[in-house]
Design a protein around this motif. Sequence first.
Motif, PDB file in Angstrom:
ATOM      1  N   THR A 106       0.825  -1.200   0.000  1.00 10.04           N
ATOM      2  CA  THR A 106       0.000   0.000   0.000  1.00 10.04           C
ATOM      3  C   THR A 106       0.864   1.256   0.000  1.00 10.04           C
ATOM      4  OG1 THR A 106      -1.719  -1.216   1.191  1.00 10.04           O
ATOM      5  CG2 THR A 106      -1.873   1.207   1.209  1.00 10.04           C
ATOM      6  N   MET A 107       1.892   1.269   0.822  1.00 10.81           N
ATOM      7  CA  MET A 107       2.793   2.426   0.878  1.00 10.81           C
ATOM      8  C   MET A 107       3.519   2.619  -0.459  1.00 10.81           C
ATOM      9  SD  MET A 107       2.054   3.618   3.773  1.00 10.81           S
ATOM     10  CE  MET A 107       3.233   4.914   3.908  1.00 10.81           C
ATOM     11  N   GLY A 108       3.913   1.523  -1.094  1.00 12.40           N
ATOM     12  CA  GLY A 108       4.574   1.610  -2.391  1.00 12.40           C
ATOM     13  C   GLY A 108       3.666   2.217  -3.447  1.00 12.40           C
ATOM     14  N   ILE A 109       2.413   1.800  -3.456  1.00 14.47           N
ATOM     15  CA  ILE A 109       1.459   2.335  -4.435  1.00 14.47           C
ATOM     16  C   ILE A 109       1.122   3.788  -4.119  1.00 14.47           C
ATOM     17  CG2 ILE A 109      -0.943   2.173  -5.230  1.00 14.47           C
ATOM     18  CD1 ILE A 109       1.070   0.227  -6.597  1.00 14.47           C
ATOM     19  N   LEU A 110       1.019   4.133  -2.843  1.00 12.21           N
ATOM     20  CA  LEU A 110       0.793   5.539  -2.487  1.00 12.21           C
ATOM     21  C   LEU A 110       1.962   6.398  -2.959  1.00 12.21           C
ATOM     22  CD1 LEU A 110      -0.782   5.263   1.083  1.00 12.21           C
ATOM     23  CD2 LEU A 110      -1.915   5.952  -1.050  1.00 12.21           C
ATOM     24  N   ALA A 111       3.174   5.874  -2.835  1.00 11.63           N
ATOM     25  CA  ALA A 111       4.353   6.604  -3.319  1.00 11.63           C
ATOM     26  C   ALA A 111       4.272   6.799  -4.834  1.00 11.63           C
ATOM     27  CB  ALA A 111       5.631   5.861  -2.937  1.00 11.63           C
ATOM     28  N   VAL A 112       3.851   5.777  -5.550  1.00 10.81           N
ATOM     29  CA  VAL A 112       3.695   5.873  -7.009  1.00 10.81           C
ATOM     30  C   VAL A 112       2.716   6.981  -7.364  1.00 10.81           C
ATOM     31  CG1 VAL A 112       2.659   4.715  -9.009  1.00 10.81           C
ATOM     32  CG2 VAL A 112       4.337   3.512  -7.627  1.00 10.81           C
ATOM     33  N   VAL A 113       1.544   6.955  -6.745  1.00 11.41           N
ATOM     34  CA  VAL A 113       0.510   7.941  -7.061  1.00 11.41           C
ATOM     35  C   VAL A 113       0.993   9.347  -6.710  1.00 11.41           C
ATOM     36  CG1 VAL A 113      -1.844   8.703  -6.501  1.00 11.41           C
ATOM     37  CG2 VAL A 113      -1.364   6.267  -6.878  1.00 11.41           C
ATOM     38  N   LEU A 114       1.652   9.483  -5.573  1.00  6.30           N
ATOM     39  CA  LEU A 114       2.181  10.786  -5.157  1.00  6.30           C
ATOM     40  C   LEU A 114       3.205  11.310  -6.164  1.00  6.30           C
ATOM     41  CD1 LEU A 114       2.301  12.966  -2.898  1.00  6.30           C
ATOM     42  CD2 LEU A 114       4.193  11.649  -1.946  1.00  6.30           C
ATOM     43  N   VAL A 115       4.166  10.472  -6.537  1.00  7.18           N
ATOM     44  CA  VAL A 115       5.213  10.893  -7.493  1.00  7.18           C
ATOM     45  C   VAL A 115       4.607  11.191  -8.856  1.00  7.18           C
ATOM     46  CG1 VAL A 115       7.262  10.104  -8.751  1.00  7.18           C
ATOM     47  CG2 VAL A 115       7.106   9.763  -6.279  1.00  7.18           C
ATOM     48  N   GLU A 116       3.696  10.340  -9.308  1.00  6.44           N
ATOM     49  CA  GLU A 116       3.063  10.566 -10.607  1.00  6.44           C
ATOM     50  C   GLU A 116       2.274  11.879 -10.602  1.00  6.44           C
ATOM     51  OE1 GLU A 116       3.991   9.146 -13.172  1.00  6.44           O
ATOM     52  OE2 GLU A 116       3.433   7.051 -13.326  1.00  6.44           O
ATOM     53  N   ASN A 117       1.555  12.160  -9.524  1.00  9.69           N
ATOM     54  CA  ASN A 117       0.796  13.407  -9.441  1.00  9.69           C
ATOM     55  C   ASN A 117       1.731  14.611  -9.392  1.00  9.69           C
ATOM     56  OD1 ASN A 117      -1.768  12.359  -9.645  1.00  9.69           O
ATOM     57  ND2 ASN A 117      -1.980  12.075  -7.448  1.00  9.69           N
ATOM     58  N   MET A 118       2.841  14.509  -8.670  1.00 12.87           N
ATOM     59  CA  MET A 118       3.810  15.601  -8.621  1.00 12.87           C
ATOM     60  C   MET A 118       4.405  15.840 -10.010  1.00 12.87           C
ATOM     61  SD  MET A 118       5.644  15.002  -4.864  1.00 12.87           S
ATOM     62  CE  MET A 118       7.203  14.924  -5.630  1.00 12.87           C
ATOM     63  N   ASN A 119       4.738  14.764 -10.716  1.00 11.02           N
ATOM     64  CA  ASN A 119       5.275  14.892 -12.070  1.00 11.02           C
ATOM     65  C   ASN A 119       4.244  15.496 -13.013  1.00 11.02           C
ATOM     66  OD1 ASN A 119       7.810  13.933 -11.458  1.00 11.02           O
ATOM     67  ND2 ASN A 119       7.311  11.827 -11.985  1.00 11.02           N
ATOM     68  N   HIS A 120       3.004  15.095 -12.879  1.00 13.04           N
ATOM     69  CA  HIS A 120       1.937  15.631 -13.731  1.00 13.04           C
ATOM     70  C   HIS A 120       1.767  17.140 -13.510  1.00 13.04           C
ATOM     71  CE1 HIS A 120      -1.722  15.831 -16.073  1.00 13.04           C
ATOM     72  NE2 HIS A 120      -2.327  16.410 -15.047  1.00 13.04           N
ATOM     73  N   HIS A 121       1.829  17.560 -12.247  1.00 14.71           N
ATOM     74  CA  HIS A 121       1.682  18.986 -11.946  1.00 14.71           C
ATOM     75  C   HIS A 121       2.868  19.801 -12.456  1.00 14.71           C
ATOM     76  CE1 HIS A 121      -2.054  18.753  -9.807  1.00 14.71           C
ATOM     77  NE2 HIS A 121      -1.592  17.782  -9.047  1.00 14.71           N
ATOM     78  N   LYS A 122       4.077  19.211 -12.419  1.00 12.12           N
ATOM     79  CA  LYS A 122       5.256  19.901 -12.960  1.00 12.12           C
ATOM     80  C   LYS A 122       5.134  20.075 -14.467  1.00 12.12           C
ATOM     81  CE  LYS A 122       8.710  18.425  -9.601  1.00 12.12           C
ATOM     82  NZ  LYS A 122       9.922  17.627  -9.394  1.00 12.12           N
ATOM     83  N   ILE A 123       4.663  19.034 -15.150  1.00 12.95           N
ATOM     84  CA  ILE A 123       4.528  19.056 -16.605  1.00 12.95           C
ATOM     85  C   ILE A 123       3.456  20.053 -17.033  1.00 12.95           C
ATOM     86  CG2 ILE A 123       3.813  17.691 -18.619  1.00 12.95           C
ATOM     87  CD1 ILE A 123       5.161  15.274 -17.219  1.00 12.95           C
ATOM     88  N   SER A 124       2.350  20.108 -16.298  1.00 11.05           N
ATOM     89  CA  SER A 124       1.242  20.972 -16.703  1.00 11.05           C
ATOM     90  C   SER A 124       1.484  22.445 -16.379  1.00 11.05           C
ATOM     91  CB  SER A 124      -0.057  20.484 -16.087  1.00 11.05           C
ATOM     92  OG  SER A 124       0.017  20.490 -14.687  1.00 11.05           O
ATOM     93  N   LYS A 125       2.510  22.770 -15.618  1.00 11.04           N
ATOM     94  CA  LYS A 125       2.812  24.192 -15.302  1.00 11.04           C
ATOM     95  C   LYS A 125       3.634  24.845 -16.358  1.00 11.04           C
ATOM     96  CE  LYS A 125       2.274  24.155 -10.378  1.00 11.04           C
ATOM     97  NZ  LYS A 125       2.799  24.530  -9.120  1.00 11.04           N
TER      98      LYS A 125
END
Length: 125
Positions: A106-125
Amino acid sequence: MKFNLRYFIYTVLLFAIEVLIALFVHDQFIRPYIGDFLVVILIYCFVKSFLNTPVVLTALGVLVFAYTVEFLQYFRIVEVLGLQHSRAARIIIGSAFEWQDMLAYTMGILAVVLVENMNHHKISK
């Protein structure tokens, strides 16, 4: 289907780390918990190497898969399949159910979602 080299490179690197942990780390923390934390990230990256699927859907699919494998360990699937003498099967599938493994997944998947969301926000800015 669309091949993604970046995710494939992550898959290869994570696989190498997992192999090194399996071969050389015999402790009570890194091997059992960090290995489980990383394995769901590895599987996620592998899936994303070939499929352009949504982050949350892919993450949930990987988590369900990991939970399923863990529950199969509860039912001693390695022995049911007659693979109890296979060291590879015991390492890959596992042979002991533990609730802590579910937490690590669960922690590993939460880390994935967190990193993916952070990357998505960086790309969209």
